[in-house]
Scaffold this motif. Structure first.
Motif, PDB file in Angstrom:
ATOM      1  N   VAL A   1      32.723  42.316  54.340  1.00  0.00           N
ATOM      2  CA  VAL A   1      34.074  42.870  54.388  1.00  0.00           C
ATOM      3  C   VAL A   1      34.185  43.886  55.518  1.00  0.00           C
ATOM      4  CG1 VAL A   1      35.761  44.294  53.155  1.00  0.00           C
ATOM      5  CG2 VAL A   1      34.564  42.461  51.946  1.00  0.00           C
ATOM      6  N   GLU A   2      33.178  44.721  55.656  1.00  0.00           N
ATOM      7  CA  GLU A   2      33.197  45.727  56.715  1.00  0.00           C
ATOM      8  C   GLU A   2      33.165  45.076  58.100  1.00  0.00           C
ATOM      9  OE1 GLU A   2      30.736  49.781  57.921  1.00  0.00           O
ATOM     10  OE2 GLU A   2      29.669  48.123  56.974  1.00  0.00           O
ATOM     11  N   ALA A   3      32.313  44.064  58.263  1.00  0.00           N
ATOM     12  CA  ALA A   3      32.148  43.443  59.582  1.00  0.00           C
ATOM     13  C   ALA A   3      33.364  42.618  59.993  1.00  0.00           C
ATOM     14  CB  ALA A   3      30.896  42.572  59.588  1.00  0.00           C
ATOM     15  N   THR A   4      33.992  41.958  59.039  1.00  0.00           N
ATOM     16  CA  THR A   4      35.099  41.055  59.360  1.00  0.00           C
ATOM     17  C   THR A   4      36.467  41.730  59.285  1.00  0.00           C
ATOM     18  OG1 THR A   4      35.325  40.307  57.059  1.00  0.00           O
ATOM     19  CG2 THR A   4      33.787  39.080  58.505  1.00  0.00           C
ATOM     20  N   GLY A   5      36.542  42.856  58.569  1.00  0.00           N
ATOM     21  CA  GLY A   5      37.848  43.477  58.353  1.00  0.00           C
ATOM     22  C   GLY A   5      38.771  42.582  57.545  1.00  0.00           C
ATOM     23  N   ALA A   6      38.209  41.749  56.685  1.00  0.00           N
ATOM     24  CA  ALA A   6      38.974  40.758  55.938  1.00  0.00           C
ATOM     25  C   ALA A   6      40.022  41.405  55.038  1.00  0.00           C
ATOM     26  CB  ALA A   6      38.033  39.900  55.096  1.00  0.00           C
ATOM     27  N   ASP A   7      41.190  40.777  54.968  1.00  0.00           N
ATOM     28  CA  ASP A   7      42.176  41.211  53.993  1.00  0.00           C
ATOM     29  C   ASP A   7      41.849  40.567  52.643  1.00  0.00           C
ATOM     30  OD1 ASP A   7      42.913  38.552  54.261  1.00  0.00           O
ATOM     31  OD2 ASP A   7      44.840  38.975  55.215  1.00  0.00           O
ATOM     32  N   PHE A   8      42.659  40.864  51.629  1.00  0.00           N
ATOM     33  CA  PHE A   8      42.344  40.375  50.287  1.00  0.00           C
ATOM     34  C   PHE A   8      42.364  38.863  50.212  1.00  0.00           C
ATOM     35  CE2 PHE A   8      43.792  38.955  46.067  1.00  0.00           C
ATOM     36  CZ  PHE A   8      42.662  39.319  45.336  1.00  0.00           C
ATOM     37  N   GLU A   9      43.317  38.217  50.860  1.00  0.00           N
ATOM     38  CA  GLU A   9      43.375  36.753  50.810  1.00  0.00           C
ATOM     39  C   GLU A   9      42.084  36.136  51.329  1.00  0.00           C
ATOM     40  OE1 GLU A   9      45.134  33.844  53.833  1.00  0.00           O
ATOM     41  OE2 GLU A   9      46.791  34.125  52.405  1.00  0.00           O
ATOM     42  N   ARG A  10      41.631  36.595  52.461  1.00  0.00           N
ATOM     43  CA  ARG A  10      40.403  36.041  53.042  1.00  0.00           C
ATOM     44  C   ARG A  10      39.201  36.308  52.144  1.00  0.00           C
ATOM     45  NH1 ARG A  10      37.923  37.499  59.028  1.00  0.00           N
ATOM     46  NH2 ARG A  10      36.166  36.012  58.948  1.00  0.00           N
ATOM     47  N   PHE A  11      39.133  37.501  51.571  1.00  0.00           N
ATOM     48  CA  PHE A  11      38.063  37.851  50.633  1.00  0.00           C
ATOM     49  C   PHE A  11      38.060  36.905  49.442  1.00  0.00           C
ATOM     50  CE2 PHE A  11      37.282  40.199  46.630  1.00  0.00           C
ATOM     51  CZ  PHE A  11      35.934  40.493  46.772  1.00  0.00           C
ATOM     52  N   LEU A  12      39.231  36.679  48.863  1.00  0.00           N
ATOM     53  CA  LEU A  12      39.318  35.815  47.688  1.00  0.00           C
ATOM     54  C   LEU A  12      38.905  34.390  48.022  1.00  0.00           C
ATOM     55  CD1 LEU A  12      40.418  35.918  44.658  1.00  0.00           C
ATOM     56  CD2 LEU A  12      42.417  34.754  45.592  1.00  0.00           C
ATOM     57  N   LEU A  13      39.392  33.854  49.120  1.00  0.00           N
ATOM     58  CA  LEU A  13      39.086  32.474  49.487  1.00  0.00           C
ATOM     59  C   LEU A  13      37.603  32.296  49.820  1.00  0.00           C
ATOM     60  CD1 LEU A  13      42.190  31.626  51.707  1.00  0.00           C
ATOM     61  CD2 LEU A  13      41.815  31.059  49.302  1.00  0.00           C
ATOM     62  N   ARG A  14      36.986  33.341  50.344  1.00  0.00           N
ATOM     63  CA  ARG A  14      35.574  33.246  50.725  1.00  0.00           C
ATOM     64  C   ARG A  14      34.627  33.389  49.543  1.00  0.00           C
ATOM     65  NH1 ARG A  14      31.051  32.743  51.203  1.00  0.00           N
ATOM     66  NH2 ARG A  14      29.621  33.186  52.927  1.00  0.00           N
ATOM     67  N   TRP A  15      34.942  34.284  48.612  1.00  0.00           N
ATOM     68  CA  TRP A  15      33.960  34.651  47.596  1.00  0.00           C
ATOM     69  C   TRP A  15      34.317  34.205  46.185  1.00  0.00           C
ATOM     70  CZ3 TRP A  15      29.549  35.744  49.658  1.00  0.00           C
ATOM     71  CH2 TRP A  15      29.497  36.318  50.935  1.00  0.00           C
ATOM     72  N   TYR A  16      35.472  33.587  45.976  1.00  0.00           N
ATOM     73  CA  TYR A  16      35.849  33.091  44.648  1.00  0.00           C
ATOM     74  C   TYR A  16      36.127  31.600  44.752  1.00  0.00           C
ATOM     75  CZ  TYR A  16      36.297  37.860  42.827  1.00  0.00           C
ATOM     76  OH  TYR A  16      36.041  39.148  42.409  1.00  0.00           O
TER      77      TYR A  16
END
Length: 254
Positions: free
Chosen positions: A108-123
């Protein structure tokens, strides 16, 4: 995990369900003491406890996973995980799950991902929690959304009159209280797939703004399959790896 032999209860600290506030209150005012590890399951307790303690009042928490996922994202984003964000501590003491959480935090720190990207990547697989694992063992379950009221109700079920309202603890920084605003159309589609079966099980409705939502039958089937696999891990391998006798904190039955 918190236990009181005076009041004969076991509190199972399920992560992200308000367990920090509950544990502090139980220890300070209701005879609670730490045993095992903080996020041990009831199965861990039952393997260590003598038979007369297996009829204790058992309670734990549950939380709407739509809200929980947003909280998890902001904890990653703000690095609000304390010692578990320390790579040296993790290398020596961290579990597999804690090390994975650290990797996600770094991502998350390296990519600066928003919540949508976080959810799609890790859930990706259907969501589940320890609360489901030992559901039949619980005397009552506290809902995060009504935590103070449910905690007071649990105390009264045990014959204990609350000494004060439950204080808030471990509040997540930065995030706004309305989790719905973080769900984009793509995030909503993934959320229905990942969280739908769990929400049905625990009676959590989808936001009315999402309109009519249908949980895919395949998602329900996959949750049952993954629950079986997770149960084997939580009940067998996780216990044996993390809760050796030399790792137990002071306990009347350690």
């Amino acid at each position: 995990m918190i236990v009181s032999h005076r009041y004969r209860y076991v509190f199972v600290e399920v992560p992200h369900t308000g367990s920090t506030a509950i544990r502090k209150e139980l220890v300070q005012h209701y005879g609670g003491e730490d045993i095992l590890r903080r996020h041990s399951s009831y199965r861990d307790f039952s393997r260590s406890a003598p038979p007369e303690q297996l009829d204790y009042f058992v309670f734990a928490g549950v939380r709407n996973p739509l809200d929980l996922a947003v909280t998890r994202y902001f904890r990653m984003k703000t690095q609000a995980r304390g010692v578990m964000s320390d790579p040296e501590w993790l290398a020596k003491h961290g579990s597999v799950v804690q090390k994975r959480e650290y990797r996600i935090e770094r991502w998350v720190e390296a990519t600066g991902a928003d919540f949508e990207r976080f959810l799609l990547r890790w859930y990706r697989l259907p969501f589940d929690s320890w609360t489901s694992l030992d559901q039949r063992r619980y005397s009552t379950v506290l809902r995060f959304e009504s935590l103070a009221e449910d905690f007071a109700g649990a105390l009264r079920l045990m014959g204990i009159e609350p000494v004060r309202p439950l204080p808030a603890a471990n509040v997540t920084p930065e995030r706004e209280s309305d989790y719905v605003k973080y769900y984009t159309p793509r995030a909503i589609r993934r959320a229905v797939w990942v969280f739908g079966p769990y929400m049905e099980q625990w009676g959590y409705p989808f936001p009315p703004e999402w309109g009519e939502v249908r949980v895919p039958g395949w998602s329900r089937l996959l949750m049952r399959a993954t629950r079986a696999v997770r149960s084997v891990y939580w009940n067998q391998f996780r216990y044996r790896k993390r809760l050796r006798p030399d790792q137990l904190s002071e306990s009347p039955f350690a």
